[in-house]
Design an enzyme around this catalytic site. Structure first.
Site, PDB file in Angstrom:
ATOM      1  N   PHE A 133       2.551  -3.630 -32.099  1.00 61.13           N
ATOM      2  CA  PHE A 133       2.105  -4.427 -30.964  1.00 61.13           C
ATOM      3  C   PHE A 133       1.508  -5.709 -31.520  1.00 61.13           C
ATOM      4  O   PHE A 133       0.539  -5.665 -32.282  1.00 61.13           O
ATOM      5  CB  PHE A 133       1.064  -3.645 -30.163  1.00 61.13           C
ATOM      6  CG  PHE A 133       0.579  -4.343 -28.919  1.00 61.13           C
ATOM      7  CD1 PHE A 133       1.308  -4.278 -27.749  1.00 61.13           C
ATOM      8  CD2 PHE A 133      -0.618  -5.045 -28.923  1.00 61.13           C
ATOM      9  CE1 PHE A 133       0.863  -4.912 -26.594  1.00 61.13           C
ATOM     10  CE2 PHE A 133      -1.083  -5.673 -27.782  1.00 61.13           C
ATOM     11  CZ  PHE A 133      -0.335  -5.611 -26.606  1.00 61.13           C
ATOM     12  N   GLU A 137      -3.389 -13.450 -33.622  1.00 66.09           N
ATOM     13  CA  GLU A 137      -2.868 -14.534 -34.445  1.00 66.09           C
ATOM     14  C   GLU A 137      -4.003 -15.110 -35.279  1.00 66.09           C
ATOM     15  O   GLU A 137      -5.175 -14.790 -35.046  1.00 66.09           O
ATOM     16  CB  GLU A 137      -2.276 -15.639 -33.556  1.00 66.09           C
ATOM     17  CG  GLU A 137      -1.106 -15.207 -32.718  1.00 66.09           C
ATOM     18  CD  GLU A 137      -0.522 -16.345 -31.879  1.00 66.09           C
ATOM     19  OE1 GLU A 137       0.470 -16.091 -31.195  1.00 66.09           O
ATOM     20  OE2 GLU A 137      -1.071 -17.470 -31.937  1.00 66.09           O
ATOM     21  N   ILE A 167      -1.312  -6.757 -37.980  1.00 62.39           N
ATOM     22  CA  ILE A 167      -0.400  -5.922 -37.203  1.00 62.39           C
ATOM     23  C   ILE A 167      -0.279  -4.533 -37.841  1.00 62.39           C
ATOM     24  O   ILE A 167       0.298  -4.374 -38.923  1.00 62.39           O
ATOM     25  CB  ILE A 167       0.986  -6.572 -37.071  1.00 62.39           C
ATOM     26  CG1 ILE A 167       0.851  -7.988 -36.484  1.00 62.39           C
ATOM     27  CG2 ILE A 167       1.897  -5.702 -36.214  1.00 62.39           C
ATOM     28  CD1 ILE A 167       0.139  -8.055 -35.151  1.00 62.39           C
ATOM     29  N   ARG A 253      -7.646   1.167 -25.365  1.00 61.62           N
ATOM     30  CA  ARG A 253      -9.062   1.354 -25.687  1.00 61.62           C
ATOM     31  C   ARG A 253      -9.473   2.816 -25.602  1.00 61.62           C
ATOM     32  O   ARG A 253     -10.385   3.252 -26.309  1.00 61.62           O
ATOM     33  CB  ARG A 253      -9.923   0.488 -24.758  1.00 61.62           C
ATOM     34  CG  ARG A 253      -9.854  -0.968 -25.113  1.00 61.62           C
ATOM     35  CD  ARG A 253     -10.438  -1.886 -24.066  1.00 61.62           C
ATOM     36  NE  ARG A 253     -10.239  -3.270 -24.471  1.00 61.62           N
ATOM     37  CZ  ARG A 253     -10.110  -4.284 -23.634  1.00 61.62           C
ATOM     38  NH1 ARG A 253     -10.156  -4.079 -22.330  1.00 61.62           N
ATOM     39  NH2 ARG A 253      -9.927  -5.507 -24.092  1.00 61.62           N
ATOM     40  N   GLY A 349     -26.594  12.359 -49.547  1.00 61.50           N
ATOM     41  CA  GLY A 349     -27.254  11.769 -50.711  1.00 61.50           C
ATOM     42  C   GLY A 349     -26.236  11.145 -51.653  1.00 61.50           C
ATOM     43  O   GLY A 349     -25.278  10.509 -51.227  1.00 61.50           O
ATOM     44  N   GLU A 373      -8.516  -3.825 -30.926  1.00 59.16           N
ATOM     45  CA  GLU A 373      -8.283  -3.593 -29.495  1.00 59.16           C
ATOM     46  C   GLU A 373      -9.472  -4.034 -28.639  1.00 59.16           C
ATOM     47  O   GLU A 373      -9.867  -3.379 -27.676  1.00 59.16           O
ATOM     48  CB  GLU A 373      -7.879  -2.148 -29.240  1.00 59.16           C
ATOM     49  CG  GLU A 373      -6.531  -1.853 -29.874  1.00 59.16           C
ATOM     50  CD  GLU A 373      -5.854  -0.593 -29.395  1.00 59.16           C
ATOM     51  OE1 GLU A 373      -5.998  -0.226 -28.212  1.00 59.16           O
ATOM     52  OE2 GLU A 373      -5.159   0.033 -30.211  1.00 59.16           O
ATOM     53  N   GLU A 377     -18.156  -6.964 -28.605  1.00 54.25           N
ATOM     54  CA  GLU A 377     -18.620  -8.052 -27.752  1.00 54.25           C
ATOM     55  C   GLU A 377     -17.681  -8.262 -26.563  1.00 54.25           C
ATOM     56  O   GLU A 377     -18.135  -8.511 -25.430  1.00 54.25           O
ATOM     57  CB  GLU A 377     -18.739  -9.338 -28.575  1.00 54.25           C
ATOM     58  CG  GLU A 377     -19.860  -9.327 -29.597  1.00 54.25           C
ATOM     59  CD  GLU A 377     -19.575  -8.477 -30.831  1.00 54.25           C
ATOM     60  OE1 GLU A 377     -20.523  -8.130 -31.555  1.00 54.25           O
ATOM     61  OE2 GLU A 377     -18.386  -8.141 -31.067  1.00 54.25           O
TER      62      GLU A 377
END
Length: 389
Positions: A133, A137, A167, A253, A349, A373, A377
């Site tokens: 998908f 860019e 990608i 998502r 640890g 995806e 934010e």
């Protein structure tokens, strides 16, 4: 459909026997076929060719696709159950699975033509080939409207030029769904999605990224130089590409939220086991309150994340609005994954800092769930918009 009850920390979910069978099958596959050799694949950043082939044979690459096109015909709940179990062990394999299921197969089945489904979806759903998908860019990550890749309308074909970054399945895919700008004056309404076959003249694979986490998945730049893409390979009407990308990402998502959940749960399970085996000051470290508190909070946050993920999946299955639920699930589950894996390293640890104990890899894998995806934010922006919509 017959039902069984799955108890999760005192809460009951009515999952079908089919759901439980999918969960068990995914768990067995992860433990028996993904866990062996996982450290070496991570070290070498080696694509899991045989493991992906097995995922196709077991039906994990086209879980939600209709049987008419070679898929499993399962619901989203089944998908997130499988994603969680596989992600507990191998997030590289689960992101390959997520992209193929959530973004490529789902998008094609929901919006593709019958001819496109017969030609491409059947092979993707069966695992005969996997898909990529292509939205991001160099200058268009979170700002998906700023597409510099162009698809110039030449009548019976589009002339595709541009570069896509980050990608997943970039080198291993047989087909790519490429988002490109056709009419810049129309802005996001001038964007199209094209099905681009590997091997077309001018379609080249760029360098493989040397990543911090999910190292066994192949992440590449894809370059398009005067690639002639037949008009029949456009998904939907002219200008539908941006809407296609956003709609597909909403469902994607949920898959990434399930991946984050699995990473967190895997770290928790390893930590609980280690805390009952490791001794310090004459007793199991689990008997120390400091460790008990860490594990208690891990279990609580993971359970909350699981509820959000399952809610989003059920809303999608019930054909209800799941945009906000998916964004909330991804936002919270990815934060839990990053936090829980860091705590897991602390519980282990010094052993947590070495690869054979797995938790350091899970911590490295967790970070990307806050980024791809849609960054955390961006999820907050989506949630905020939905609050006043």
């Amino acid at each position: 459909m017959s039902t069984a009850t799955l108890e999760l920390q005192g809460l009951n979910f009515n999952l079908s026997e089919e759901h439980l069978a999918v969960q068990e099958a995914a768990r067995d596959f992860a433990q028996n076929e993904l866990l062996p050799g996982i450290v070496e694949r991570d070290n070498e950043a080696r694509f899991p060719t045989e493991q992906v082939k097995r995922m196709g044979e077991l039906g994990f690459l086209g879980m939600m696709v209709s049987p008419d096109y070679g898929g499993g015909g399962m619901d989203t709940v089944s998908y997130v159950l499988a994603m969680e179990e596989i992600s507990k062990v191998d997030a590289s394999c689960s992101v390959i699975m997520s992209v193929n299921n959530s973004l490529v197969c789902w998008g094609l089945e929901a919006y593709g033509s019958e001819a496109q489904k017969q030609k491409y979806l059947t092979k993707l759903a069966s695992g005969e080939m996997i898909g990529a998908f292509c939205l991001s860019e160099p200058e268009a990550g979170s700002d998906a409207t700023s597409q510099q890749t162009t698809a110039e309308d030449k009548g019976d074909y589009y002339l595709l030029n541009g570069t896509k970054n980050w990608i997943t399945n970039g080198n291993s895919s047989g087909v790519a769904l490429v988002i490109a700008q056709t009419d810049r004056e129309k802005k996001h309404r001038g964007i199209n999605c094209l099905i681009v076959e590997k091997g077309l003249t001018g379609f080249t694979v760029g360098k493989k990224e040397d990543k911090m986490g999910i190292r066994a998945s192949d992440t590449h730049s894809l370059l398009f130089t005067d690639v002639q893409v037949p008009k029949e390979n456009r998904i939907g009407e002219d200008g539908f590409g941006f809407k296609f990308a956003m709609s597909t990402l909403n469902g994607g998502r949920i898959g990434i939220a399930a991946q984050a959940l699995g990473i967190a749960a895997g770290a928790y399970e390893l930590s609980l086991k280690y805390a009952q085996e490791r001794k310090a000051f004459g007793k199991q470290i689990f008997d120390h309150q400091a460790i008990q508190f860490k594990l208690a909070e891990m279990a609580t946050r993971i359970e909350a994340a699981r509820l959000l993920v399952y809610k989003a999946a059920r809303l999608k299955d019930e054909h209800k609005d799941y945009v906000q639920a998916a964004a909330m699930a991804k936002l919270y589950a990815s934060d839990v994954a990053m936090w829980a894996t860091t705590e897991a390293v602390q519980i282990h640890g010094g052993y947590g800092y070495v690869k054979e104990f797995h938790v350091e890899r899970l911590m490295r894998d967790a970070k990307i769930t806050q980024i791809y995806e849609g960054t955390s934010e961006i999820q907050k922006l989506v949630i905020a918009r939905e609050l006043i919509r």
